[in-house]
Scaffold this active site. Structure first.
Site, PDB file in Angstrom:
ATOM      1  N   ARG A   1       0.824  -1.206   0.000  1.00 60.19           N
ATOM      2  CA  ARG A   1       0.000   0.000   0.000  1.00 60.19           C
ATOM      3  C   ARG A   1       0.863   1.264   0.000  1.00 60.19           C
ATOM      4  O   ARG A   1       0.509   2.272  -0.637  1.00 60.19           O
ATOM      5  CB  ARG A   1      -0.920  -0.023   1.216  1.00 60.19           C
ATOM      6  CG  ARG A   1      -1.950   1.096   1.280  1.00 60.19           C
ATOM      7  CD  ARG A   1      -2.979   0.783   2.361  1.00 60.19           C
ATOM      8  NE  ARG A   1      -4.008   1.811   2.443  1.00 60.19           N
ATOM      9  CZ  ARG A   1      -4.021   2.794   3.345  1.00 60.19           C
ATOM     10  NH1 ARG A   1      -3.029   2.874   4.234  1.00 60.19           N
ATOM     11  NH2 ARG A   1      -4.997   3.671   3.365  1.00 60.19           N
TER      12      ARG A   1
ATOM     13  N   HIS B   1       0.489   4.333  -2.617  1.00 65.08           N
ATOM     14  CA  HIS B   1       0.201   5.695  -2.186  1.00 65.08           C
ATOM     15  C   HIS B   1       1.336   6.654  -2.544  1.00 65.08           C
ATOM     16  O   HIS B   1       1.106   7.858  -2.694  1.00 65.08           O
ATOM     17  CB  HIS B   1      -0.056   5.727  -0.679  1.00 65.08           C
ATOM     18  CG  HIS B   1      -1.437   5.276  -0.317  1.00 65.08           C
ATOM     19  ND1 HIS B   1      -2.103   5.730   0.804  1.00 65.08           N
ATOM     20  CD2 HIS B   1      -2.283   4.411  -0.924  1.00 65.08           C
ATOM     21  CE1 HIS B   1      -3.301   5.160   0.865  1.00 65.08           C
ATOM     22  NE2 HIS B   1      -3.426   4.356  -0.168  1.00 65.08           N
TER      23      HIS B   1
ATOM     24  N   ASN C   1      -3.673   8.659   4.406  1.00 68.26           N
ATOM     25  CA  ASN C   1      -2.525   8.102   5.136  1.00 68.26           C
ATOM     26  C   ASN C   1      -2.602   8.234   6.652  1.00 68.26           C
ATOM     27  O   ASN C   1      -2.041   7.404   7.380  1.00 68.26           O
ATOM     28  CB  ASN C   1      -1.230   8.763   4.648  1.00 68.26           C
ATOM     29  CG  ASN C   1      -0.914   8.426   3.204  1.00 68.26           C
ATOM     30  OD1 ASN C   1      -1.172   7.320   2.741  1.00 68.26           O
ATOM     31  ND2 ASN C   1      -0.366   9.396   2.483  1.00 68.26           N
TER      32      ASN C   1
ATOM     33  N   HIS D   1      -6.328  -6.175  -2.324  1.00 70.78           N
ATOM     34  CA  HIS D   1      -7.179  -6.271  -1.135  1.00 70.78           C
ATOM     35  C   HIS D   1      -7.480  -7.718  -0.758  1.00 70.78           C
ATOM     36  O   HIS D   1      -8.268  -7.963   0.153  1.00 70.78           O
ATOM     37  CB  HIS D   1      -8.485  -5.501  -1.356  1.00 70.78           C
ATOM     38  CG  HIS D   1      -8.323  -4.018  -1.256  1.00 70.78           C
ATOM     39  ND1 HIS D   1      -9.343  -3.109  -1.480  1.00 70.78           N
ATOM     40  CD2 HIS D   1      -7.232  -3.265  -0.948  1.00 70.78           C
ATOM     41  CE1 HIS D   1      -8.885  -1.881  -1.319  1.00 70.78           C
ATOM     42  NE2 HIS D   1      -7.613  -1.940  -1.003  1.00 70.78           N
TER      43      HIS D   1
END
Length: 331
Positions: free
Chosen positions: A66, A70, A98, A196
């Site tokens: 992740r 990001h 975040n 996910h």
């Protein structure tokens, strides 16, 4: 007979081995062998630290993946996400996507420290992020050759982090628009959403689906009712914001295609998950393909990870190689 038995054993072992993919980067400045001469142990150092971290906490594989995502969606894959606030820099760690959510920074610090001892100011934090994201193989997922040669940003963008990263409650069109803005397409969106299959999400990220999806004080009609009832037990209307839930409750620590099977059963945890089956025939078709064919999902996911890792990297004389990942080098 012995030869047939040996062949059978070979095929059996192969079926349990992680799938490895080799892709050429579409950015000629990035290539997997970048550190072969300047820091030959770089990849092994990263793998060793990541393996230790994931063995200690399985969730860390998803957290590291992740962070790379990001980072790349804000100013490109340049490790801007890792910068703390200092020297006029406002950290991206405080953005809505975040804050109280992004984690794994201490693992990256450990990797950087080990690399600085082995080969000072050689391996960028941006490349460390890309290599650490390959941790999916530790959860049974695909492996791929990571193109390398990125350099580190000297700045961060809080506004970019707030605006460019898809949010759990975004519409399908908004999410797809944010992907296309980065040069990624629908296949990349659906394949990368498959991350996910591991990891967790907080109650605050999906509460609206349980109680007030459309502003009418009713739950999301696309969410399976029995699943919603289970979620409400630990995600009340108020409080419990930080309570964690598996994104894939069937095999939460195994990287596989069960995430897509859950979407087809209306049991996607986040709104941004379920819209892949309810708002686009094209994305629904991909979800069905991945649910039926794990190998196809792995293939597309690995290719999309390489493609994502090529978003606007700093190369050549641009940027810098930080001494520590949390702050820019002193002038």
């Amino acid at each position: 007979m012995a030869r047939s038995t040996s062949f059978f054993i070979f095929i059996t072992l192969l079926s349990f081995a992680p799938i490895c993919f080799s892709f050429k980067s579409n950015n000629d400045n990035l290539y997997p062998q970048y550190y072969y001469k300047s820091c030959p142990q770089a990849l092994e150092i990263v793998k060793s630290v990541v393996a230790k971290a994931v063995a200690k906490e399985a969730r860390m594989a998803a957290s590291l993946l992740r962070l790379h995502f990001h980072d790349c969606f804000v100013k490109g894959c340049d490790a801007s996400l890792l910068l703390d606030s200092s020297n006029g820099i406002v950290t991206e760690k405080g953005s809505n996507p975040n804050k109280n959510s992004a984690r794994g920074f201490e693992v990256l610090d450990e990797i950087k420290s080990a690399l600085e001892k082995e080969c000072p100011q050689t391996v960028s934090c941006a490349d460390i992020l890309a290599l650490a994201a390959d941790s999916t193989v530790l959860s049974g997922g695909p492996n791929w050759e990571v193109p390398l040669g990125r350099r580190d940003s000297r700045s961060a963008s809080l506004s970019g982090s707030n605006n460019n990263i898809p949010a759990p409650n975004n519409t399908f069109d908004s999410i797809l628009s944010k992907f296309k803005r980065q040069g990624l397409d629908l296949v990349d969106l659906v394949a990368l959403s498959g991350n996910h299959t591991i990891g967790n999400s907080r109650c605050t990220s999906f509460r609206q689906r349980l109680y007030n999806q459309s502003g009418n004080n009713k739950p999301d009609s696309t969410l399976d009712e029995s699943y919603a009832a289970q979620l409400r037990n630990r995600c009340p209307k108020s409080g419990g914001d930080q309570n964690l839930f598996f994104l894939d409750f069937v095999s939460p620590t195994k990287f596989d295609n069960s995430y897509f099977k859950l979407l087809l059963a209306s049991k996607g945890l986040l709104n941004s998950d379920q819209v892949l089956t309810t708002k686009s025939e094209e994305s629904l078709a991909l979800v069905k393909q991945y649910a039926e064919n794990n190998a196809l999902f792995f293939d597309h996911f690995a290719k999309s990870m390489v493609k994502m890792g090529n978003i606007s990297p700093l190369t050549g004389s641009s940027g810098e190689i930080r001494k520590t990942c949390r702050k820019i080098n002193s002038s």
